[in-house]
Design an enzyme around this catalytic site. Structure first.
Site, PDB file in Angstrom:
ATOM      1  N   THR A 163      17.873  -1.275   6.487  1.00  0.00           N
ATOM      2  CA  THR A 163      17.648  -2.573   5.861  1.00  0.00           C
ATOM      3  C   THR A 163      19.002  -3.234   5.620  1.00  0.00           C
ATOM      4  O   THR A 163      19.962  -2.550   5.261  1.00  0.00           O
ATOM      5  CB  THR A 163      16.862  -2.446   4.528  1.00  0.00           C
ATOM      6  N   GLY A 214      11.511  -4.839   7.595  1.00  0.00           N
ATOM      7  CA  GLY A 214      12.397  -5.828   8.214  1.00  0.00           C
ATOM      8  C   GLY A 214      13.322  -5.179   9.232  1.00  0.00           C
ATOM      9  O   GLY A 214      13.740  -4.041   9.048  1.00  0.00           O
ATOM     10  N   ARG A 255      16.469 -10.690  -1.426  1.00  0.00           N
ATOM     11  CA  ARG A 255      15.331 -11.100  -2.257  1.00  0.00           C
ATOM     12  C   ARG A 255      15.394 -10.459  -3.642  1.00  0.00           C
ATOM     13  O   ARG A 255      15.129 -11.079  -4.651  1.00  0.00           O
ATOM     14  CB  ARG A 255      14.012 -10.696  -1.575  1.00  0.00           C
ATOM     15  N   ASP A 285      20.158  -1.866  -0.652  1.00  0.00           N
ATOM     16  CA  ASP A 285      19.681  -1.645  -2.017  1.00  0.00           C
ATOM     17  C   ASP A 285      19.002  -0.295  -2.218  1.00  0.00           C
ATOM     18  O   ASP A 285      18.401  -0.047  -3.254  1.00  0.00           O
ATOM     19  CB  ASP A 285      18.709  -2.776  -2.418  1.00  0.00           C
ATOM     20  N   ARG A 339       4.799  -5.156   9.489  1.00  0.00           N
ATOM     21  CA  ARG A 339       4.251  -4.694   8.212  1.00  0.00           C
ATOM     22  C   ARG A 339       2.788  -4.383   8.517  1.00  0.00           C
ATOM     23  O   ARG A 339       2.186  -5.011   9.387  1.00  0.00           O
ATOM     24  CB  ARG A 339       4.362  -5.777   7.154  1.00  0.00           C
ATOM     25  N   ASP A 378      12.184   1.087   1.536  1.00  0.00           N
ATOM     26  CA  ASP A 378      11.454   1.933   0.581  1.00  0.00           C
ATOM     27  C   ASP A 378       9.934   1.876   0.775  1.00  0.00           C
ATOM     28  O   ASP A 378       9.250   2.869   0.548  1.00  0.00           O
ATOM     29  CB  ASP A 378      11.853   1.636  -0.871  1.00  0.00           C
ATOM     30  N   ASP A 434      19.809  -5.081   3.276  1.00  0.00           N
ATOM     31  CA  ASP A 434      20.056  -5.366   1.855  1.00  0.00           C
ATOM     32  C   ASP A 434      20.946  -4.368   1.118  1.00  0.00           C
ATOM     33  O   ASP A 434      21.453  -4.669   0.037  1.00  0.00           O
ATOM     34  CB  ASP A 434      18.722  -5.462   1.099  1.00  0.00           C
TER      35      ASP A 434
HETATM   36  P1  ATP Z   1      12.209  -3.882   3.928  1.00  0.00           P
HETATM   37  O1  ATP Z   1      13.210  -3.328   2.951  1.00  0.00           O
HETATM   38  O2  ATP Z   1      12.843  -4.490   5.107  1.00  0.00           O
HETATM   39  O3  ATP Z   1      11.189  -4.770   3.268  1.00  0.00           O
HETATM   40  P2  ATP Z   1      10.243  -1.817   3.837  1.00  0.00           P
HETATM   41  O4  ATP Z   1      10.083  -0.544   4.561  1.00  0.00           O
HETATM   42  O5  ATP Z   1      10.432  -1.728   2.352  1.00  0.00           O
HETATM   43  O6  ATP Z   1      11.419  -2.627   4.528  1.00  0.00           O
HETATM   44  P3  ATP Z   1       7.549  -2.839   3.476  1.00  0.00           P
HETATM   45  O7  ATP Z   1       6.851  -3.988   4.104  1.00  0.00           O
HETATM   46  O8  ATP Z   1       7.634  -2.786   2.003  1.00  0.00           O
HETATM   47  O9  ATP Z   1       8.997  -2.772   4.164  1.00  0.00           O
HETATM   48  O10 ATP Z   1       6.828  -1.478   3.971  1.00  0.00           O
HETATM   49  C1  ATP Z   1       6.604  -1.250   5.346  1.00  0.00           C
HETATM   50  C2  ATP Z   1       5.191  -0.763   5.537  1.00  0.00           C
HETATM   51  O11 ATP Z   1       5.024   0.492   4.862  1.00  0.00           O
HETATM   52  C3  ATP Z   1       4.110  -1.647   4.919  1.00  0.00           C
HETATM   53  O12 ATP Z   1       3.786  -2.741   5.746  1.00  0.00           O
HETATM   54  C4  ATP Z   1       2.955  -0.670   4.778  1.00  0.00           C
HETATM   55  O13 ATP Z   1       2.273  -0.509   6.003  1.00  0.00           O
HETATM   56  C5  ATP Z   1       3.674   0.650   4.463  1.00  0.00           C
HETATM   57  N1  ATP Z   1       3.588   0.903   3.015  1.00  0.00           N
HETATM   58  C6  ATP Z   1       4.373   0.413   2.046  1.00  0.00           C
HETATM   59  N2  ATP Z   1       3.995   0.868   0.826  1.00  0.00           N
HETATM   60  C7  ATP Z   1       2.934   1.676   1.037  1.00  0.00           C
HETATM   61  C8  ATP Z   1       2.082   2.451   0.203  1.00  0.00           C
HETATM   62  N3  ATP Z   1       2.251   2.499  -1.113  1.00  0.00           N
HETATM   63  N4  ATP Z   1       1.093   3.163   0.793  1.00  0.00           N
HETATM   64  C9  ATP Z   1       0.920   3.138   2.121  1.00  0.00           C
HETATM   65  N5  ATP Z   1       1.680   2.429   2.963  1.00  0.00           N
HETATM   66  C10 ATP Z   1       2.674   1.711   2.440  1.00  0.00           C
END
Ligand code: ATP
Length: 326
Positions: free
Chosen positions: A129, A14, A175, A133, A75, A106, A131
């Protein structure tokens, strides 16, 4: 270990206000230290597609004050596959990129961890982020701006709530976490807060609201985190209304306005500090770590820890809402 000559920066997951300040800091510090920088568009999706852009100093002029991310975010389902990561590695190799700064959450750090394991590409993560968190930093990039945006809206809602003796349920983002809701509840003088970290008891909520009415309060605001286990603001409002129909209730969902807007001074400074620190960390040979601020100082947390643990809600702050709402 080979000397770093070229690094990349990307935003993933995000978007959050302050990401641009961080991109700018990464670019300027890298250039200052004699390292070339490439911007990866659309996070891991762009890495797989080789959607790269050379970032010279002027390309990050006039962005520190802008919300969103000039590099776009996405994503990527493909990056979750071995083949997708292999493609991403080939693109990085082809572009001569040896290491990268990943600004995201994360999930982004989980992706970077597998990528490093499979292909040895060095990464430092920046917590981006709204959030707040993530474990390993007092504040994530974008949180301060998001709560200031939300509080601005809540103050306005209070004016109208007060004029009509209304009970408002205001839904804010979160969320899985209630940090935005809790901060807004304290700063907005809310009567109660409903968050995923604590069990929601509608009877208790009604007791709090009744007390307020008894004490001649002319309006009430309940801040609801969107991910509460009892439902969003509409659900909580309905549950309260079922038991207390005399309340004139209204619901306001703040939604995506919380993600946008010019970053606050705090987020601009945080983004600048973390961006500069991330480049220095890569140059010092650090890898697989999230840079953050702990007690005001730059700190590092291994991805393995940052992705496993969650920042815990401060119970004292929850109590503050209760005490201050009488
Ligand atoms: P937010 O907190 O805003 O959701 P985020 O970084 O946690 O941010 P995610 O959509 O969970 O957002 O992860 C971003 C991208 O990281 C995913 O779309 C995916 O491409 C990659 N990713 C997440 N987890 C894995 C994993 N276990 N293995 C490989 N790639 C991953």
């Amino acid at each position: 270990m080979a000397e770093l000559k070229k690094i990349a920066v990307m935003t993933s997951g995000g978007d959050a206000p302050g990401m641009n300040a961080c991109i700018r800091a990464v670019v300027r510090n890298a250039i200052f230290k004699g390292v070339e920088v490439v911007g990866i568009h659309r996070g891991y999706e762009g890495m797989i597609d080789g959607d790269f852009e050379n970032l010279e100093s002027h390309k990050v002029s006039n962005i520190i004050q802008r919300g969103g991310t000039i590099l776009k975010s996405a994503r990527s389902e493909r990056f979750r596959t071995k083949e997708g990561r292999q493609k991403a590695f080939e693109q990085m190799k082809f572009a001569g990129v040896q290491a990268f700064v990943a600004i995201g959450g994360d999930g982004t750090f989980r992706g970077a961890t597998v990528f490093e394991k499979e292909h040895g590409i060095q990464c430092i993560g920046v917590p981006g982020t709204i959030d707040n968190d993530l474990f390993g930093t007092d504040y994530t990039l974008g949180f301060d701006t998001a709560i200031n945006t939300a509080i601005d809206a809540i103050d306005k809602i209070r004016d109208t709530a007060d004029s009509h003796n209304r009970l408002f349920f205001v839904e804010v983002m979160g969320r899985d976490a209630g940090f935005i809701a809790l901060s807004c509840a304290i700063a907005g003088g809310a009567e109660a807060v409903v968050i995923p970290e604590t069990e929601t008891n509608i009877d208790n909520l009604i007791t709090i609201l009744e007390k307020g009415w008894y004490h001649k309060k002319s309006s009430a605001i309940v801040v609801v985190a969107e991910g509460d286990e009892a439902g969003g603001a509409y659900d909580i409002a309905r549950l309260v209304k079922e038991k207390f129909s005399e309340y004139d209730t209204r619901v306001a969902i703040l939604g995506h306005i919380q993600r946008g807007g010019n970053p606050s001074v705090y987020d601009r400074i945080l983004g600048s500090r973390l961006g500069v620190g991330a480049v220095d960390a890569l140059l010092a040979g650090r890898r697989n770590e999230m840079i953050g601020v702990t007690n005001g100082k730059i700190s590092f947390t291994p991805f393995s820890k940052a992705t496993k643990h969650h920042q815990e809600i401060n119970k004292n702050l929850l109590q503050l809402v209760e005490i201050l709402s009488i």
